[in-house]
Design a protein around this motif. Structure first.
Motif, PDB file in Angstrom:
ATOM      1  N   UNK A  45      -5.276   9.131 -33.436  1.00 50.23           N
ATOM      2  CA  UNK A  45      -6.162   9.001 -34.806  1.00 50.23           C
ATOM      3  C   UNK A  45      -7.116   8.033 -34.227  1.00 50.23           C
ATOM      4  N   UNK A  46      -6.529   6.792 -33.730  1.00 49.71           N
ATOM      5  CA  UNK A  46      -7.608   5.447 -33.465  1.00 49.71           C
ATOM      6  C   UNK A  46      -8.442   5.878 -32.309  1.00 49.71           C
ATOM      7  N   UNK A  47      -7.899   6.580 -31.213  1.00 47.78           N
ATOM      8  CA  UNK A  47      -8.904   7.155 -30.073  1.00 47.78           C
ATOM      9  C   UNK A  47      -9.925   8.172 -30.550  1.00 47.78           C
ATOM     10  N   UNK A  48      -9.793   9.084 -31.488  1.00 49.86           N
ATOM     11  CA  UNK A  48     -10.583  10.092 -31.929  1.00 49.86           C
ATOM     12  C   UNK A  48     -11.573   9.253 -33.113  1.00 49.86           C
ATOM     13  N   UNK A  49     -11.220   8.328 -33.483  1.00 45.70           N
ATOM     14  CA  UNK A  49     -12.072   7.655 -34.540  1.00 45.70           C
ATOM     15  C   UNK A  49     -12.963   6.867 -33.799  1.00 45.70           C
ATOM     16  N   UNK A  50     -12.408   6.185 -32.763  1.00 46.31           N
ATOM     17  CA  UNK A  50     -13.312   5.320 -31.967  1.00 46.31           C
ATOM     18  C   UNK A  50     -14.645   6.129 -31.194  1.00 46.31           C
ATOM     19  N   UNK A  51     -14.014   7.424 -30.674  1.00 49.04           N
ATOM     20  CA  UNK A  51     -15.062   8.253 -30.105  1.00 49.04           C
ATOM     21  C   UNK A  51     -16.100   8.810 -31.135  1.00 49.04           C
TER      22      UNK A  51
END
Length: 134
Positions: A45-51
């Motif tokens: 979730x954090x990775x997708x939000x950052x992307x």
């Protein structure tokens, strides 16, 4: 707006070994790409939000823990849920050859295994990630 390829490099899960991810991040940066390194222990979730927030063209995941099937799949699913299928997912790490076809079926564009050169990764990203329009 930038005309350079933007790549989020991420270490999902509990894997605490990030030397390879940092080497790849530096190689991509040195090749003229904008790189956002998320650090260790990121959730999908954090990775997708950052992307999405960083308007990334690609996400490069590094997994050495053996949880690649779960973590890669979840990142791809979340990107689809957020209508961000245009963000290309690639990755590397300790990933058995037998798992690579399934990861590709899930939507992971490329897997780099140990021994892949940084030059081969840079060349693949340049060839497979759409160049942004300035």
């Amino acid at each position: 707006m930038s005309s350079r390829i933007r790549v989020v490099v991420a270490k999902p899960g509990l894997d605490g070994h990030d030397r390879g991810a940092k080497v790849v991040a530096r190689a991509l940066r040195d090749a003229g790409m904008e790189v956002i390194y998320t650090g260790l222990h990121q959730t999908p979730e954090q990775i997708v939000e950052t992307a999405i927030q960083e308007d990334a063209d690609a996400v490069g995941l590094s997994v050495l823990s053996g949880a690649h099937m779960t973590l890669f799949k979840r990142v791809v699913e979340l990107l689809a849920e957020r209508d961000a299928r245009d963000i290309v997912v690639f990755g590397g790490g300790i990933i058995p050859a037998a798992d690579i076809p399934e990861l590709q079926q899930l939507g992971v564009a490329k897997i780099f295994t140990p021994g892949a050169t940084t030059q081969s990764i840079v060349e693949w990203v340049r060839s497979n990630i759409a160049q942004p329009v300035a």
